[in-house]
Design a protein around this motif. Structure first.
Motif, PDB file in Angstrom:
ATOM      1  N   HIS A 225       0.789  -1.235   0.000  1.00 36.78           N
ATOM      2  CA  HIS A 225       0.000   0.000   0.000  1.00 36.78           C
ATOM      3  C   HIS A 225       0.818   1.280   0.000  1.00 36.78           C
ATOM      4  O   HIS A 225       0.236   2.375   0.007  1.00 36.78           O
ATOM      5  N   VAL A 226       2.145   1.206  -0.020  1.00 38.20           N
ATOM      6  CA  VAL A 226       2.940   2.428   0.108  1.00 38.20           C
ATOM      7  C   VAL A 226       2.703   3.389  -1.059  1.00 38.20           C
ATOM      8  O   VAL A 226       2.646   4.611  -0.863  1.00 38.20           O
ATOM      9  N   ASP A 227       2.527   2.853  -2.277  1.00 38.43           N
ATOM     10  CA  ASP A 227       2.315   3.746  -3.421  1.00 38.43           C
ATOM     11  C   ASP A 227       0.995   4.502  -3.287  1.00 38.43           C
ATOM     12  O   ASP A 227       0.927   5.713  -3.561  1.00 38.43           O
ATOM     13  N   ASP A 228      -0.059   3.804  -2.870  1.00 34.61           N
ATOM     14  CA  ASP A 228      -1.356   4.464  -2.687  1.00 34.61           C
ATOM     15  C   ASP A 228      -1.285   5.489  -1.564  1.00 34.61           C
ATOM     16  O   ASP A 228      -1.809   6.607  -1.693  1.00 34.61           O
ATOM     17  N   ALA A 229      -0.627   5.123  -0.451  1.00 28.21           N
ATOM     18  CA  ALA A 229      -0.498   6.064   0.663  1.00 28.21           C
ATOM     19  C   ALA A 229       0.267   7.309   0.232  1.00 28.21           C
ATOM     20  O   ALA A 229      -0.120   8.446   0.562  1.00 28.21           O
ATOM     21  N   ALA A 230       1.356   7.120  -0.501  1.00 34.13           N
ATOM     22  CA  ALA A 230       2.139   8.258  -0.965  1.00 34.13           C
ATOM     23  C   ALA A 230       1.293   9.166  -1.859  1.00 34.13           C
ATOM     24  O   ALA A 230       1.381  10.403  -1.762  1.00 34.13           O
ATOM     25  N   HIS A 231       0.476   8.576  -2.716  1.00 26.22           N
ATOM     26  CA  HIS A 231      -0.380   9.368  -3.602  1.00 26.22           C
ATOM     27  C   HIS A 231      -1.410  10.160  -2.810  1.00 26.22           C
ATOM     28  O   HIS A 231      -1.649  11.351  -3.090  1.00 26.22           O
ATOM     29  N   ARG A 232      -2.010   9.545  -1.811  1.00 29.01           N
ATOM     30  CA  ARG A 232      -3.015  10.228  -1.000  1.00 29.01           C
ATOM     31  C   ARG A 232      -2.404  11.408  -0.233  1.00 29.01           C
ATOM     32  O   ARG A 232      -2.975  12.498  -0.175  1.00 29.01           O
ATOM     33  N   SER A 233      -1.244  11.189   0.345  1.00 30.84           N
ATOM     34  CA  SER A 233      -0.559  12.280   1.035  1.00 30.84           C
ATOM     35  C   SER A 233      -0.240  13.402   0.060  1.00 30.84           C
ATOM     36  O   SER A 233      -0.456  14.592   0.362  1.00 30.84           O
ATOM     37  N   ALA A 234       0.273  13.055  -1.115  1.00 31.74           N
ATOM     38  CA  ALA A 234       0.657  14.061  -2.101  1.00 31.74           C
ATOM     39  C   ALA A 234      -0.546  14.867  -2.584  1.00 31.74           C
ATOM     40  O   ALA A 234      -0.439  16.082  -2.810  1.00 31.74           O
ATOM     41  N   GLU A 235      -1.690  14.223  -2.754  1.00 34.82           N
ATOM     42  CA  GLU A 235      -2.887  14.945  -3.187  1.00 34.82           C
ATOM     43  C   GLU A 235      -3.287  16.011  -2.179  1.00 34.82           C
ATOM     44  O   GLU A 235      -3.610  17.155  -2.547  1.00 34.82           O
ATOM     45  N   VAL A 236      -3.292  15.638  -0.898  1.00 35.55           N
ATOM     46  CA  VAL A 236      -3.706  16.596   0.135  1.00 35.55           C
ATOM     47  C   VAL A 236      -2.672  17.704   0.272  1.00 35.55           C
ATOM     48  O   VAL A 236      -3.022  18.888   0.381  1.00 35.55           O
ATOM     49  N   VAL A 237      -1.395  17.349   0.261  1.00 38.67           N
ATOM     50  CA  VAL A 237      -0.343  18.362   0.384  1.00 38.67           C
ATOM     51  C   VAL A 237      -0.389  19.323  -0.801  1.00 38.67           C
ATOM     52  O   VAL A 237      -0.265  20.551  -0.631  1.00 38.67           O
ATOM     53  N   THR A 238      -0.575  18.804  -2.007  1.00 39.53           N
ATOM     54  CA  THR A 238      -0.638  19.668  -3.188  1.00 39.53           C
ATOM     55  C   THR A 238      -1.816  20.636  -3.091  1.00 39.53           C
ATOM     56  O   THR A 238      -1.678  21.835  -3.382  1.00 39.53           O
ATOM     57  N   ALA A 239      -2.966  20.137  -2.662  1.00 40.96           N
ATOM     58  CA  ALA A 239      -4.123  21.019  -2.498  1.00 40.96           C
ATOM     59  C   ALA A 239      -3.869  22.072  -1.424  1.00 40.96           C
ATOM     60  O   ALA A 239      -4.273  23.230  -1.570  1.00 40.96           O
ATOM     61  N   ALA A 240      -3.185  21.680  -0.349  1.00 39.03           N
ATOM     62  CA  ALA A 240      -2.868  22.636   0.716  1.00 39.03           C
ATOM     63  C   ALA A 240      -1.914  23.720   0.226  1.00 39.03           C
ATOM     64  O   ALA A 240      -2.056  24.898   0.572  1.00 39.03           O
ATOM     65  N   ILE A 241      -0.942  23.334  -0.590  1.00 43.39           N
ATOM     66  CA  ILE A 241       0.004  24.313  -1.131  1.00 43.39           C
ATOM     67  C   ILE A 241      -0.731  25.353  -1.968  1.00 43.39           C
ATOM     68  O   ILE A 241      -0.417  26.552  -1.934  1.00 43.39           O
TER      69      ILE A 241
END
Length: 246
Positions: A225-241
């Protein structure tokens, strides 16, 4: 805390944030979400590159795993870009709390060093001598993450404490950590070290980690699941930026 702010070097790009991930697997989704990707630059073990996320210039740093690697990479970023640029820890984490699910994104409102134990000298468990008991996320960053998570379809955001240590947490260690740190939602190997670094320099910090595993007996669940977790984190961080300064 530092005696004063660290100014950026004159020729450095002026990013809105520095995003730090431990592994290439955690950097990959940021590179795919970026509209522009610069060439990588090695700074010690770390790899820095300037990318554009949500229309904003960002420095993505692949730090390497663990406290020393991430602190070295974070220090390099602070000295280059200055303390006015916030640091964001992103990527995967192990779910520790019993009601946390794989795929949840955890906003680390508080960060604690799960390896620190100086109780013999009157400190609380998790407190490094001379340091706070825990480190709070910068309010402006935490608010941006909260708002960003509402824009990502179907994403569950959990808010609470993240604990960090230099052991990969499997079942037996997870049981002890739950007893020692009942408020900790998830565990990783970097965020608390970066939180202490930012406390020392006076820089803003937040950790946004997605749950890749539930501290299973081995690393199989993490690898799945690391790839999916990394994608989910990146989506939220990108939106926050995209919300920073807005």
């Amino acid at each position: 805390m530092s005696d004063g702010p660290v100014a950026a070097v004159p020729d450095a790009v002026a990013p809105v944030a520095v995003v730090l991930v431990a592994m290439d697997d955690e950097a990959a989704p940021f590179l795919s979400l970026a509209s522009d990707v610069g060439e990588p630059e090695r700074v010690g073990l770390a790899e820095q590159r300037t990318i554009t996320l949500a229309g904003r210039p960002v420095v993505l740093v692949r730090t390497g795993i663990g406290f020393v690697n991430t602190t070295a990479a974070g220090t390099g970023a602070i000295l280059r870009y200055g303390t006015g640029v916030p640091l964001i820890s992103a990527g995967s984490a192990g779910g520790l709390a019993k009601d946390v699910a794989v795929g949840d994104v955890v906003l680390g409102a508080r960060l604690v060093n799960a390896d620190a134990d100086a109780r013999a000298f009157g400190y609380v468990l998790g407190q490094v001598p001379g340091m706070p008991e825990a480190y709070d996320a910068a309010p402006v960053l935490a608010d941006a993450v909260r708002r960003a998570a509402t824009t990502v379809d179907g994403q569950v955001l959990r808010e609470g404490s993240i604990g960090s240590g230099e052991k990969f947490v499997t079942t037996d260690l997870a049981q002890q950590l739950r007893a020692d740190f009942p408020d900790v939602l998830a565990v990783d190997m970097e965020s608390a070290a970066l939180a202490q670094l930012c406390h020392n320099f006076g820089a803003d910090f937040v950790s946004v980690r997605a749950v890749s595993d539930l501290c299973a007996p081995d690393g199989t669940e993490f690898r799945t699941h690391v790839d999916d977790a990394a994608h989910r984190s990146a989506e939220v961080v990108t939106a926050a930026i995209g919300l920073l300064g807005g």
